[in-house]
Design an enzyme around this catalytic site. Structure first.
Site, PDB file in Angstrom:
ATOM      1  N   LYS A  43       9.842  12.058  11.809  1.00  0.00           N
ATOM      2  CA  LYS A  43       9.449  11.505  10.026  1.00  0.00           C
ATOM      3  C   LYS A  43       7.434  10.917  10.466  1.00  0.00           C
ATOM      4  O   LYS A  43       7.778  11.569  11.748  1.00  0.00           O
ATOM      5  CB  LYS A  43      10.555   9.907   9.971  1.00  0.00           C
ATOM      6  CG  LYS A  43       9.979   8.743  11.267  1.00  0.00           C
ATOM      7  CD  LYS A  43      10.785   7.619  11.221  1.00  0.00           C
ATOM      8  CE  LYS A  43      10.848   6.541  12.288  1.00  0.00           C
ATOM      9  NZ  LYS A  43      11.550   5.888  12.083  1.00  0.00           N
ATOM     10  N   ARG A 141      17.974  -3.493   6.870  1.00  0.00           N
ATOM     11  CA  ARG A 141      16.803  -2.732   6.317  1.00  0.00           C
ATOM     12  C   ARG A 141      17.531  -1.791   5.394  1.00  0.00           C
ATOM     13  O   ARG A 141      17.669  -1.812   4.566  1.00  0.00           O
ATOM     14  CB  ARG A 141      15.544  -1.620   7.184  1.00  0.00           C
ATOM     15  CG  ARG A 141      14.276  -1.211   6.546  1.00  0.00           C
ATOM     16  CD  ARG A 141      13.624  -0.762   7.824  1.00  0.00           C
ATOM     17  NE  ARG A 141      14.055   0.284   8.857  1.00  0.00           N
ATOM     18  CZ  ARG A 141      13.877   1.783   9.575  1.00  0.00           C
ATOM     19  NH1 ARG A 141      12.488   1.407  10.005  1.00  0.00           N
ATOM     20  NH2 ARG A 141      14.173   2.744  10.359  1.00  0.00           N
ATOM     21  N   TYR A 263     -23.643  -3.821  17.022  1.00  0.00           N
ATOM     22  CA  TYR A 263     -23.547  -5.286  15.874  1.00  0.00           C
ATOM     23  C   TYR A 263     -23.437  -6.468  15.970  1.00  0.00           C
ATOM     24  O   TYR A 263     -22.446  -6.783  16.889  1.00  0.00           O
ATOM     25  CB  TYR A 263     -22.698  -4.583  14.344  1.00  0.00           C
ATOM     26  CG  TYR A 263     -23.705  -2.834  14.126  1.00  0.00           C
ATOM     27  CD1 TYR A 263     -24.585  -3.055  12.725  1.00  0.00           C
ATOM     28  CD2 TYR A 263     -22.539  -2.553  14.097  1.00  0.00           C
ATOM     29  CE1 TYR A 263     -24.521  -1.706  12.126  1.00  0.00           C
ATOM     30  CE2 TYR A 263     -22.857  -0.905  13.733  1.00  0.00           C
ATOM     31  CZ  TYR A 263     -23.865  -1.100  12.080  1.00  0.00           C
ATOM     32  OH  TYR A 263     -24.201   0.739  11.906  1.00  0.00           O
TER      33      TYR A 263
HETATM   34  C1  PLP Z   1      12.589   5.939  13.036  1.00  0.00           C
HETATM   35  C2  PLP Z   1      14.123   5.390  13.802  1.00  0.00           C
HETATM   36  C3  PLP Z   1      14.774   6.519  14.489  1.00  0.00           C
HETATM   37  C4  PLP Z   1      13.417   6.877  16.007  1.00  0.00           C
HETATM   38  O1  PLP Z   1      12.904   5.268  16.582  1.00  0.00           O
HETATM   39  P1  PLP Z   1      12.578   5.533  18.051  1.00  0.00           P
HETATM   40  O2  PLP Z   1      12.163   4.008  18.295  1.00  0.00           O
HETATM   41  O3  PLP Z   1      10.708   5.641  17.291  1.00  0.00           O
HETATM   42  O4  PLP Z   1      12.927   6.153  18.655  1.00  0.00           O
HETATM   43  C5  PLP Z   1      15.830   6.419  14.726  1.00  0.00           C
HETATM   44  N1  PLP Z   1      16.777   5.795  13.403  1.00  0.00           N
HETATM   45  C6  PLP Z   1      16.294   6.043  12.825  1.00  0.00           C
HETATM   46  C7  PLP Z   1      16.927   5.015  11.266  1.00  0.00           C
HETATM   47  C8  PLP Z   1      15.335   5.474  12.590  1.00  0.00           C
HETATM   48  O5  PLP Z   1      14.050   5.096  11.363  1.00  0.00           O
END
Ligand code: PLP
Length: 293
Positions: A43, A141, A263
């Protein structure tokens, strides 16, 4: 990383993405699995590293299943890989079923409304459309509530345009081994899964694949570790670096004790100090918050 001789004369900073290291990290995760399939989460444009090239390298290594966040990302991956199984973590956007079907995508369904819409789209076509069911076990979530799962279980046979290929949930504290949330979520996952027909299951993100093998189920979903991130807090990181950022030194100067730098004269040299100014700054993504001041 490139040797200085291969850096173009006009280059300021050079970001290197090591696809061999990525492939090696995927193999490292896979070697930990007792029987589960090793998928990959790519993602957010493959954690910023470029969806197409990362998907291509993982497919070349034997990866058969990926998870992306958005429909847009899923379409991009589909173009580079016709055969890959692609799950969309956002789920089914209302009214967009035709796009998922056209690109052979599997939404991760998180509500009864999504399930009903996906199943209706399948029934209309005389097919069972594949999708994952996302169950919430404490992350709060995305995912079906316990009540949703019970409702779904009672109505299971009415959703005849839908084939569940995976039931999944997401761990909130997998990077902290021994955190009570991990076992609590696994127990909750098993309780809720038991209300449904037997289905392939998935619980582990990166951290989860480094916990007890009981977290592996049928498929694991590592993301950050593939790109070199640390799976477990406070443990050595067995992953290879995938990303290296090197910047050209534009100038070196020697400062005497008492000289101020930058700065706001934010830093004062307390001893004879050699300073390098590099060709990399805020505009290149080097966070201003990293500044010592
Ligand atoms: C992002 C995500 C993962 C991967 O998580 P990592 O901690 O980066 O390995 C797996 N499952 C879901 C539902 C996610 O949103």
């Amino acid at each position: 990383p490139p040797s200085p001789a291969t850096v173009p004369a006009e280059a300021r900073a050079v970001l290197t993405i090591d696809l061999d290291a990525l492939r090696s990290n995927w193999r490292t995760v896979r070697s930990r699995l007792t029987h589960a399939e090793c998928a990959a989460v790519i993602k957010a444009d493959a954690y910023g590293l470029g969806l197409e090239q990362i998907a291509g390298a993982l497919v070349a290594e034997g990866c058969r299943t990926v998870f992306v966040a958005t429909l847009d990302e899923a379409r991009r991956v589909r173009i580079v890989s016709p055969a890959l199984t692609i799950y969309v973590l956002d789920g089914l956007l209302p009214g967009a079923a035709a796009s998922y079907i056209g690109f052979n995508l599997r939404p991760c369904l998180s509500s009864l409304d999504e399930i009903a819409e996906w199943s209706a789209a399948g029934a209309e076509r005389g097919e069972r459309l594949k999708a994952a069911l996302h169950i919430d076990t404490g992350m709060n979530r995305l995912g079906l509530t316990a009540h949703d799962v019970e409702t779904l279980a009672r109505a299971w046979d009415t959703f005849d345009g839908f084939q569940c290929t995976l039931v999944m949930s997401h761990l909130a504290c997998a990077d902290v081994p021994g955190h009570p949330m991990n076992d609590a979520q696994r127990t909750r996952f098993d309780e809720l899964r038991a209300k449904l027909p037997p289905l392939p299951a998935s619980l582990a993100n990166s951290g989860g694949t480094f916990l007890d093998p009981a977290f592996q189920y049928d498929l694991v979903r590592p993301g950050i570790v593939l790109f070199g991130g640390r799976a477990l807090e406070g443990r050595p990181n067995p992953m290879r670096h995938v990303v290296t950022l090197k910047a050209r030194i534009l100038q070196i100067r020697d400062c005497a004790p008492g000289a101020t730098v930058g700065y706001g004269a934010a830093y004062t040299c307390d001893r004879p100090t050699r300073l390098a100014t590099i060709a990399c700054g805020y505009a290149d993504g080097f966070l201003r918050a990293i500044s010592r001041a």
